[in-house]
Design a protein around this motif. Structure first.
Motif, PDB file in Angstrom:
ATOM      1  N   THR A   5      58.165  70.623 -30.820  1.00  0.00           N
ATOM      2  CA  THR A   5      57.882  69.393 -30.270  1.00  0.00           C
ATOM      3  C   THR A   5      57.657  68.147 -30.643  1.00  0.00           C
ATOM      4  O   THR A   5      56.777  68.561 -30.149  1.00  0.00           O
ATOM      5  CB  THR A   5      59.555  69.220 -29.362  1.00  0.00           C
ATOM      6  OG1 THR A   5      60.144  70.194 -29.262  1.00  0.00           O
ATOM      7  CG2 THR A   5      59.735  67.717 -29.165  1.00  0.00           C
ATOM      8  N   THR A   6      58.367  67.599 -31.856  1.00  0.00           N
ATOM      9  CA  THR A   6      56.727  66.508 -31.938  1.00  0.00           C
ATOM     10  C   THR A   6      57.392  65.422 -31.528  1.00  0.00           C
ATOM     11  O   THR A   6      58.801  64.550 -32.371  1.00  0.00           O
ATOM     12  CB  THR A   6      56.489  66.198 -33.148  1.00  0.00           C
ATOM     13  OG1 THR A   6      55.932  67.982 -33.469  1.00  0.00           O
ATOM     14  CG2 THR A   6      54.906  65.429 -33.865  1.00  0.00           C
ATOM     15  N   SER A   7      57.350  64.172 -30.789  1.00  0.00           N
ATOM     16  CA  SER A   7      57.941  62.903 -30.597  1.00  0.00           C
ATOM     17  C   SER A   7      57.151  62.128 -31.585  1.00  0.00           C
ATOM     18  O   SER A   7      56.119  61.630 -31.612  1.00  0.00           O
ATOM     19  CB  SER A   7      57.556  62.847 -29.000  1.00  0.00           C
ATOM     20  OG  SER A   7      58.185  63.605 -28.417  1.00  0.00           O
ATOM     21  N   TYR A   8      57.893  61.088 -32.219  1.00  0.00           N
ATOM     22  CA  TYR A   8      58.220  59.508 -32.943  1.00  0.00           C
ATOM     23  C   TYR A   8      58.590  58.828 -32.739  1.00  0.00           C
ATOM     24  O   TYR A   8      59.025  59.081 -30.958  1.00  0.00           O
ATOM     25  CB  TYR A   8      58.783  60.021 -34.004  1.00  0.00           C
ATOM     26  CG  TYR A   8      57.858  60.931 -34.907  1.00  0.00           C
ATOM     27  CD1 TYR A   8      56.966  60.340 -35.981  1.00  0.00           C
ATOM     28  CD2 TYR A   8      58.527  62.719 -34.970  1.00  0.00           C
ATOM     29  CE1 TYR A   8      56.221  61.586 -36.714  1.00  0.00           C
ATOM     30  CE2 TYR A   8      57.770  62.708 -35.526  1.00  0.00           C
ATOM     31  CZ  TYR A   8      56.790  62.594 -36.989  1.00  0.00           C
ATOM     32  OH  TYR A   8      56.348  63.557 -37.354  1.00  0.00           O
ATOM     33  N   CYS A  11      62.378  59.363 -32.211  1.00  0.00           N
ATOM     34  CA  CYS A  11      63.013  60.160 -32.668  1.00  0.00           C
ATOM     35  C   CYS A  11      62.638  61.484 -32.278  1.00  0.00           C
ATOM     36  O   CYS A  11      60.782  61.033 -32.124  1.00  0.00           O
ATOM     37  CB  CYS A  11      63.695  60.950 -34.167  1.00  0.00           C
ATOM     38  SG  CYS A  11      62.672  60.975 -35.236  1.00  0.00           S
ATOM     39  N   ASP A  12      63.272  62.151 -31.917  1.00  0.00           N
ATOM     40  CA  ASP A  12      62.188  63.417 -31.633  1.00  0.00           C
ATOM     41  C   ASP A  12      62.343  64.691 -32.798  1.00  0.00           C
ATOM     42  O   ASP A  12      63.084  65.238 -33.545  1.00  0.00           O
ATOM     43  CB  ASP A  12      62.436  64.445 -30.419  1.00  0.00           C
ATOM     44  CG  ASP A  12      61.852  64.424 -29.382  1.00  0.00           C
ATOM     45  OD1 ASP A  12      61.305  62.326 -29.132  1.00  0.00           O
ATOM     46  OD2 ASP A  12      61.337  65.329 -28.032  1.00  0.00           O
ATOM     47  N   LEU A  14      61.984  68.417 -33.906  1.00  0.00           N
ATOM     48  CA  LEU A  14      61.940  69.662 -33.365  1.00  0.00           C
ATOM     49  C   LEU A  14      61.552  70.899 -34.829  1.00  0.00           C
ATOM     50  O   LEU A  14      62.799  70.857 -35.815  1.00  0.00           O
ATOM     51  CB  LEU A  14      62.998  70.638 -32.568  1.00  0.00           C
ATOM     52  CG  LEU A  14      63.001  72.077 -32.305  1.00  0.00           C
ATOM     53  CD1 LEU A  14      62.206  72.224 -30.597  1.00  0.00           C
ATOM     54  CD2 LEU A  14      64.140  72.290 -31.381  1.00  0.00           C
ATOM     55  N   ILE A  35      65.383  68.522 -24.661  1.00  0.00           N
ATOM     56  CA  ILE A  35      65.276  66.961 -25.929  1.00  0.00           C
ATOM     57  C   ILE A  35      66.043  65.804 -24.758  1.00  0.00           C
ATOM     58  O   ILE A  35      65.793  64.495 -24.844  1.00  0.00           O
ATOM     59  CB  ILE A  35      64.886  66.835 -27.200  1.00  0.00           C
ATOM     60  CG1 ILE A  35      63.912  68.142 -27.759  1.00  0.00           C
ATOM     61  CG2 ILE A  35      64.512  65.335 -27.468  1.00  0.00           C
ATOM     62  CD1 ILE A  35      63.810  68.251 -28.659  1.00  0.00           C
ATOM     63  N   ASP A  38      65.054  64.781 -21.373  1.00  0.00           N
ATOM     64  CA  ASP A  38      64.459  63.994 -21.054  1.00  0.00           C
ATOM     65  C   ASP A  38      64.879  62.735 -21.239  1.00  0.00           C
ATOM     66  O   ASP A  38      64.513  61.692 -21.985  1.00  0.00           O
ATOM     67  CB  ASP A  38      63.196  64.770 -22.172  1.00  0.00           C
ATOM     68  CG  ASP A  38      62.039  63.736 -21.788  1.00  0.00           C
ATOM     69  OD1 ASP A  38      62.039  64.196 -20.640  1.00  0.00           O
ATOM     70  OD2 ASP A  38      61.185  63.960 -22.451  1.00  0.00           O
ATOM     71  N   LYS A  40      66.649  61.747 -24.252  1.00  0.00           N
ATOM     72  CA  LYS A  40      66.208  61.150 -25.752  1.00  0.00           C
ATOM     73  C   LYS A  40      67.666  62.195 -26.824  1.00  0.00           C
ATOM     74  O   LYS A  40      67.700  62.808 -26.885  1.00  0.00           O
ATOM     75  CB  LYS A  40      64.975  61.860 -26.533  1.00  0.00           C
ATOM     76  CG  LYS A  40      63.595  61.381 -25.213  1.00  0.00           C
ATOM     77  CD  LYS A  40      62.519  62.208 -26.523  1.00  0.00           C
ATOM     78  CE  LYS A  40      61.400  62.042 -25.893  1.00  0.00           C
ATOM     79  NZ  LYS A  40      60.352  62.827 -26.100  1.00  0.00           N
ATOM     80  N   ILE A  43      67.527  63.924 -32.662  1.00  0.00           N
ATOM     81  CA  ILE A  43      66.418  64.800 -32.993  1.00  0.00           C
ATOM     82  C   ILE A  43      66.765  64.542 -34.516  1.00  0.00           C
ATOM     83  O   ILE A  43      67.570  65.277 -34.999  1.00  0.00           O
ATOM     84  CB  ILE A  43      67.362  65.933 -32.138  1.00  0.00           C
ATOM     85  CG1 ILE A  43      67.416  65.823 -30.438  1.00  0.00           C
ATOM     86  CG2 ILE A  43      66.749  67.426 -32.577  1.00  0.00           C
ATOM     87  CD1 ILE A  43      67.885  66.401 -29.743  1.00  0.00           C
TER      88      ILE A  43
END
Lengths: 110, 139
Positions: A5-8, A11-12, A14, A35, A38, A40, A43
């Motif tokens: 997972t990378t958070s922007y 958005c995230d 996956l 996600i 959390d 958010k 996605i």
């Protein structure tokens, strides 16, 4: 199957790699839930390294979309292999989830 | 017909998928057709484990797959209680997202991915699912 997972900012993303079937779909479900839990609800699911997804995996996508929409967000897909597109259509995913051809456009949709 | 027997566990789905994919590739199927065979077999085996046996590790699945003059034939045999395919509704995607139900998607995909899907149920010899996919001009 591996998950990352990378958070922007909005958005995230996956990213999954490998095979998503009844054996591995629960791990995917947990990653999406983490996600959403959390707080958010935007996605992007990057499928560039996914080589197989069964109806069990496709159902995880639809359930995640339900959870995201409930919170005012959305799940979108990117980099779906050509041979998977028919099954995504037949399993109803195309009716309820936007599919983008590249990651920049997918992230930019938020 | 090349045949392999697997314990009905989800961890064996990848090996079953590899077994049928290799034969579909040998038959000259293109990537989309190989994927279709693999998906139909995965859905069928998942249904056998989940709905037939009622859980993992409760029975075996015998998988036979071969190249025929017209394409590929897959036969899956299990010794579960079986079920009536007519009782499984086709999924309805015209409903709003919140009302969507997962039931029936696997069987629907099997029927769409393959050209012929036949069930026979026999309490002694086991249940036999025969699925055929024809090789089309594009492959």
């Amino acid at each position: 199957m591996e998950l990352q997972t990378t958070s922007y900012k909005r958005c995230d993303v996956l990213k999954a790699s490998g095979r998503i079937d009844s054996q591995t779909a629960p791990a995917l479900e947990q990653a999406f839930n983490a996600i959403v839990n959390d707080g958010k609800s935007g996605i992007v699911f990057d499928m560039s390294a996914v080589d197989f997804i069964s109806s069990r995996g496709l159902w995880v996508l639809l359930e995640t979309q339900k959870a995201c929409k409930k919170e005012g967000g959305k799940l979108v897909l990117v980099n779906v292999a050509e041979e998977m597109k028919e099954s995504l259509d037949l399993a109803g995913v195309k009716h309820f989830v936007e599919i983008y051809a590249d990651l920049i456009t997918a992230v930019g949709s938020f | 017909m090349p045949t392999r027997k697997f314990i009905g566990r989800y961890e064996n789905l990848a090996a079953i998928g590899k077994f049928v994919s290799r034969i579909a590739q040998k038959a000259g199927f293109d990537a989309a057709q190989v994927y279709a065979v693999q998906l139909a077999v995965d859905e069928a085996c998942t249904n056998i484990i989940e709905h037939g046996y009622g859980g993992e590790g409760l029975g075996e699945i015998e998988c036979a797959c071969d190249i025929t003059p017209g394409g590929v034939t897959v036969q899956l045999r299990d010794w579960s209680a079986g079920f009536n395919p007519e009782d499984i509704p086709s999924p309805n995607y015209t409903v709003p997202l919140e009302q969507l139900k997962p039931r029936g998607a696997g069987l629907y995909l099997m029927r769409q991915m393959m050209d012929d899907v036949q069930f026979s149920f026999d309490p002694v010899r086991g249940n036999l699912l025969t699925m055929k996919k024809r090789k089309t001009d594009s492959s």
